[in-house]
Scaffold this active site. Structure first.
Site, mmCIF file in Angstrom:
data_model
loop_
_atom_site.group_PDB
_atom_site.id
_atom_site.type_symbol
_atom_site.label_atom_id
_atom_site.label_comp_id
_atom_site.label_asym_id
_atom_site.label_seq_id
_atom_site.Cartn_x
_atom_site.Cartn_y
_atom_site.Cartn_z
ATOM 1 N N LEU A 162 -10.621 -2.147 18.636
ATOM 2 C CA LEU A 162 -10.530 -0.746 18.207
ATOM 3 C C LEU A 162 -9.088 -0.259 18.342
ATOM 4 C CD1 LEU A 162 -13.719 0.889 19.792
ATOM 5 C CD2 LEU A 162 -13.228 0.583 17.345
ATOM 6 N N GLY A 163 -8.671 0.589 17.409
ATOM 7 C CA GLY A 163 -7.293 1.100 17.437
ATOM 8 C C GLY A 163 -6.422 0.461 16.368
ATOM 9 N N GLY A 164 -6.881 -0.676 15.831
ATOM 10 C CA GLY A 164 -6.181 -1.295 14.694
ATOM 11 C C GLY A 164 -4.791 -1.794 15.042
ATOM 12 N N GLY A 188 15.711 -4.505 7.136
ATOM 13 C CA GLY A 188 16.318 -3.301 7.708
ATOM 14 C C GLY A 188 15.505 -2.056 7.428
ATOM 15 N N ILE A 244 10.537 -0.874 10.752
ATOM 16 C CA ILE A 244 10.073 -1.820 11.777
ATOM 17 C C ILE A 244 11.230 -2.703 12.246
ATOM 18 C CG2 ILE A 244 8.535 -3.799 12.194
ATOM 19 C CD1 ILE A 244 6.423 -2.394 10.487
ATOM 20 N N GLU A 252 19.757 -7.635 6.104
ATOM 21 C CA GLU A 252 19.048 -6.852 5.082
ATOM 22 C C GLU A 252 19.605 -7.214 3.707
ATOM 23 O OE1 GLU A 252 16.441 -4.549 4.600
ATOM 24 O OE2 GLU A 252 17.159 -4.844 2.551
ATOM 25 N N GLY A 306 8.129 -6.532 5.211
ATOM 26 C CA GLY A 306 7.162 -5.700 4.490
ATOM 27 C C GLY A 306 5.738 -6.077 4.836
ATOM 28 N N ARG A 307 4.798 -5.293 4.290
ATOM 29 C CA ARG A 307 3.386 -5.527 4.579
ATOM 30 C C ARG A 307 2.582 -5.442 3.282
ATOM 31 N NH1 ARG A 307 2.350 -5.539 9.918
ATOM 32 N NH2 ARG A 307 0.162 -4.966 9.638
ATOM 33 N N HIS A 336 3.359 10.218 14.429
ATOM 34 C CA HIS A 336 2.667 9.476 15.483
ATOM 35 C C HIS A 336 3.563 8.327 15.920
ATOM 36 C CE1 HIS A 336 -0.614 7.506 17.630
ATOM 37 N NE2 HIS A 336 -0.250 6.388 17.032
HETATM 38 P P1 FAD Z 1 -4.900 -0.680 10.699
HETATM 39 O O1 FAD Z 1 -4.325 0.031 11.846
HETATM 40 O O2 FAD Z 1 -4.253 -1.956 10.274
HETATM 41 O O3 FAD Z 1 -6.413 -0.977 11.068
HETATM 42 C C1 FAD Z 1 -7.223 -1.745 10.223
HETATM 43 C C2 FAD Z 1 -8.356 -2.332 11.033
HETATM 44 O O4 FAD Z 1 -9.305 -2.903 10.139
HETATM 45 C C3 FAD Z 1 -7.913 -3.481 11.943
HETATM 46 O O5 FAD Z 1 -8.306 -3.199 13.265
HETATM 47 C C4 FAD Z 1 -8.623 -4.703 11.387
HETATM 48 O O6 FAD Z 1 -9.033 -5.609 12.404
HETATM 49 C C5 FAD Z 1 -9.836 -4.088 10.694
HETATM 50 N N1 FAD Z 1 -10.359 -4.897 9.587
HETATM 51 C C6 FAD Z 1 -9.653 -5.417 8.545
HETATM 52 N N2 FAD Z 1 -10.494 -6.058 7.688
HETATM 53 C C7 FAD Z 1 -11.738 -5.921 8.204
HETATM 54 C C8 FAD Z 1 -13.028 -6.337 7.768
HETATM 55 N N3 FAD Z 1 -13.211 -7.015 6.630
HETATM 56 N N4 FAD Z 1 -14.097 -6.034 8.539
HETATM 57 C C9 FAD Z 1 -13.929 -5.330 9.703
HETATM 58 N N5 FAD Z 1 -12.741 -4.899 10.146
HETATM 59 C C10 FAD Z 1 -11.664 -5.189 9.406
HETATM 60 N N6 FAD Z 1 3.159 4.059 11.976
HETATM 61 C C11 FAD Z 1 3.494 5.255 12.502
HETATM 62 O O7 FAD Z 1 3.039 6.288 11.992
HETATM 63 N N7 FAD Z 1 4.328 5.366 13.590
HETATM 64 C C12 FAD Z 1 4.847 4.274 14.185
HETATM 65 O O8 FAD Z 1 5.583 4.404 15.161
HETATM 66 C C13 FAD Z 1 4.521 2.987 13.663
HETATM 67 N N8 FAD Z 1 5.004 1.870 14.231
HETATM 68 C C14 FAD Z 1 4.628 0.654 13.740
HETATM 69 C C15 FAD Z 1 5.142 -0.494 14.334
HETATM 70 C C16 FAD Z 1 4.766 -1.739 13.861
HETATM 71 C C17 FAD Z 1 5.319 -2.975 14.515
HETATM 72 C C18 FAD Z 1 3.828 -1.856 12.784
HETATM 73 C C19 FAD Z 1 3.383 -3.207 12.274
HETATM 74 C C20 FAD Z 1 3.336 -0.725 12.177
HETATM 75 C C21 FAD Z 1 3.733 0.538 12.644
HETATM 76 N N9 FAD Z 1 3.261 1.708 12.058
HETATM 77 C C22 FAD Z 1 3.635 2.921 12.539
HETATM 78 C C23 FAD Z 1 2.330 1.661 10.911
HETATM 79 C C24 FAD Z 1 0.887 1.879 11.392
HETATM 80 O O9 FAD Z 1 0.577 0.957 12.397
HETATM 81 C C25 FAD Z 1 -0.066 1.740 10.210
HETATM 82 O O10 FAD Z 1 0.350 2.610 9.177
HETATM 83 C C26 FAD Z 1 -1.479 2.085 10.633
HETATM 84 O O11 FAD Z 1 -1.937 1.234 11.677
HETATM 85 C C27 FAD Z 1 -2.429 1.979 9.441
HETATM 86 O O12 FAD Z 1 -3.694 2.343 9.861
HETATM 87 P P2 FAD Z 1 -4.999 1.769 9.119
HETATM 88 O O13 FAD Z 1 -6.159 2.406 9.808
HETATM 89 O O14 FAD Z 1 -4.837 1.926 7.662
HETATM 90 O O15 FAD Z 1 -4.988 0.195 9.387
#
Ligand code: FAD
Length: 439
Positions: A39-41, A181, A184, A203, A266-267, A430
């Site tokens: 939980l928390g992603g 660059g 992240i 970059e 990138g992602r 956030h």
């Molecule tokens: P996610 O947080 O990726 O959550 C998706 C969830 O879905 C995951 O837990 C995954 O396990 C689950 N899932 C996927 N497929 C399935 C499936 N088929 N069945 C069940 N579960 C599944 N954003 C900010 O605003 N501030 C920051 O400071 C920041 N710092 C970051 C630093 C890093 C290193 C990274 C990588 C990202 C950062 N981000 C930041 C971006 C932020 O983390 C994302 O924008 C955010 O987590 C997206 O939320 P989400 O709910 O869309 O997806």
């Protein structure tokens, strides 16, 4: 296969999915939340929170090294990397348990497993032991996030990692190459260099952080220079090799070396294996297109967060979309805002609400600007943080405030106020202290 019936099925428990589940449950819906991992992603487990813990610790270390300038003598300042990692794990676990408690209190069923669509009204969820559970739903919200991309020219090696891989290291690399660059890449370069790593940031584009203005970028580059970060822009990395001693590559004529290479290029949206065709949902490599209510091409199914087309890939954007989707499902009138404030948690922090001068110029909007400086601010000077500025960007014709850019101390906190001023949008970035105000 056993089938349970829900009003709303949410796939993914990140900052898009769990606030959507919470809001739908508060509005009286029977909700299931399917999460394959923790939980928390990405945000809580491998993104926003863990990086901010590392930035806070490395920033404090740097401040203590420089404390003599404020008349405070701190001799023999050191850090314990293992303890910092244990503190980070404890913070993540505490926040996870908070999410679990809120979901339990609202009677949201949390299902551990990987979900895919069997039809526009049914999910199949495979659990760890391979059993399958059916979830029938009236509405679904896809919140599956994104995963890191990796340029194909890089060899496979434990020394070449993405952001999650870097966070999983149990010691600080003495030297680090960061590719990318963007936000992240710049945040990891900052945290590693503040701890004392020798960092090279590569970059391909002509500048790092392309949406910010040159004056903000100059401040960051000065700070990188003072931390010893070597920044190579307009530079293509090639001939990458990794062996037992390190990672090597070439940027033009320059050879680069690191104990570790961090790939931050990138992602991409996580849509593979979701069975979107079975639900009639249109998507491509850019993600799932949605409207202002986050509705996909299938009317009863919504998508939020990093998985959607055009997402700024920010947690606060994902949360806003999750809440809008849940409220729309509950029959409320809800719509996503035009923008959300964004931050780069470097040192200095850089935060933007609305348009920067650079973004305005790119869109052909004529603007005028007004600047204020932290060097004029008593509190900033008292804290020894007098570097930086606030720039207000006005539409030249109407005089309307269309953007604010802040480069300096607490930029990520101050920008929430600027955001309200520009468009009444109070969603803070956030993770920030300002979030406490909004519950
Ligand atoms: P996610 O947080 O990726 O959550 C998706 C969830 O879905 C995951 O837990 C995954 O396990 C689950 N899932 C996927 N497929 C399935 C499936 N088929 N069945 C069940 N579960 C599944 N954003 C900010 O605003 N501030 C920051 O400071 C920041 N710092 C970051 C630093 C890093 C290193 C990274 C990588 C990202 C950062 N981000 C930041 C971006 C932020 O983390 C994302 O924008 C955010 O987590 C997206 O939320 P989400 O709910 O869309 O997806």
């Amino acid at each position: 296969m056993a089938i349970s019936q829900y009003d709303v099925a949410v796939i993914g428990g990140g900052p898009g999915g769990y606030p959507a589940a919470v809001r739908a449950a508060v509005l009286g819906k029977r909700v299931a939340l399917v999460e394959a991992d923790a939980l928390g992603g990405e945000c809580l487990n491998r993104g926003c929170i863990p990086t901010k813990v590392m930035l806070a610790a490395s920033g404090l270390y740097r401040r203590m090294l420089g404390a003599a300038a404020l008349g405070v003598v701190a001799d023999n300042v050191r850090f314990d990397y293992g303890k910092i990692l244990r503190n980070r794990a404890a913070i993540v676990s505490r926040l996870q348990s908070g999410i679990r408690q809120v979901l339990a209190a609202l009677k949201v069923d949390v299902v551990k497993g990987v979900a895919s669509f069997a039809s526009p009204n049914e999910l199949a969820v495979a659990d760890e032991s391979g059993r399958s559970l059916g979830i029938a739903f009236a509405n679904a919200i896809i919140a599956t996030g994104s995963s890191a991309t990796r340029p194909p020219f890089l060899p496979e090696s434990p020394r070449i990692v993405d952001s999650a891989g870097f966070l999983a290291l149990d010691s600080l690399p003495a030297s680090l190459i960061v590719i990318g660059g963007g936000a992240i890449g710049c945040e990891f370069a900052t945290l590693a260099a503040q701890f004392g790593s020798a960092v090279t940031l590569v970059e391909q584009a002509d500048s790092i952080l392309p949406d910010i203005d040159d004056d903000a970028r100059s401040l960051l580059l000065e700070s990188f220079a003072s931390l010893g970060v070597k920044v190579l822009t307009g530079a293509t990395l090639g001939d990458v090799e990794a062996d037992a001693d390190g990672v090597y590559g070439c940027v033009g004529e320059t050879e680069v070396y690191g104990d570790i290479m961090l790939v931050a290029t990138g992602r991409r949206p996580r849509i593979e294996g979701l069975g979107l065709e079975a639900a009639g949902i249109v998507a491509d490599n850019a993600g799932i297109p949605v409207d202002a209510q986050c509705r996909t091409s299938t009317a009863n199914i919504f998508a939020v967060g990093d998985v959607t087309c055009g997402s700024p890939r920010l947690a606060n954007w994902a949360t806003m979309q999750g809440v809008v989707a849940a409220e729309t499902i509950a029959g409320l009138k809800a719509s996503c805002g035009e923008f959300i404030p964004s931050c780069v948690f470097t040192n200095p922090e850089i935060a933007v609400a609305g348009l920067t001068e650079t973004m305005a110029a790119r869109s052909g909007i004529a603007v005028r600007t007004a600047k204020g400086y932290f060097a004029w601010n008593g509190r900033a000077l008292a804290e020894g943080e007098g570097r930086g500025f606030v720039k207000r960007v006005y539409d030249k014709d109407s005089g309307r405030l269309v953007g604010v850019e802040i480069a300096g101390p607490r930029a990520s906190e101050l920008i929430a106020q600027a955001s309200v001023e520009i468009c009444g949008n109070a969603t803070p970035p956030h993770p920030t202290f300002s979030e406490v105000l909004f519950g």
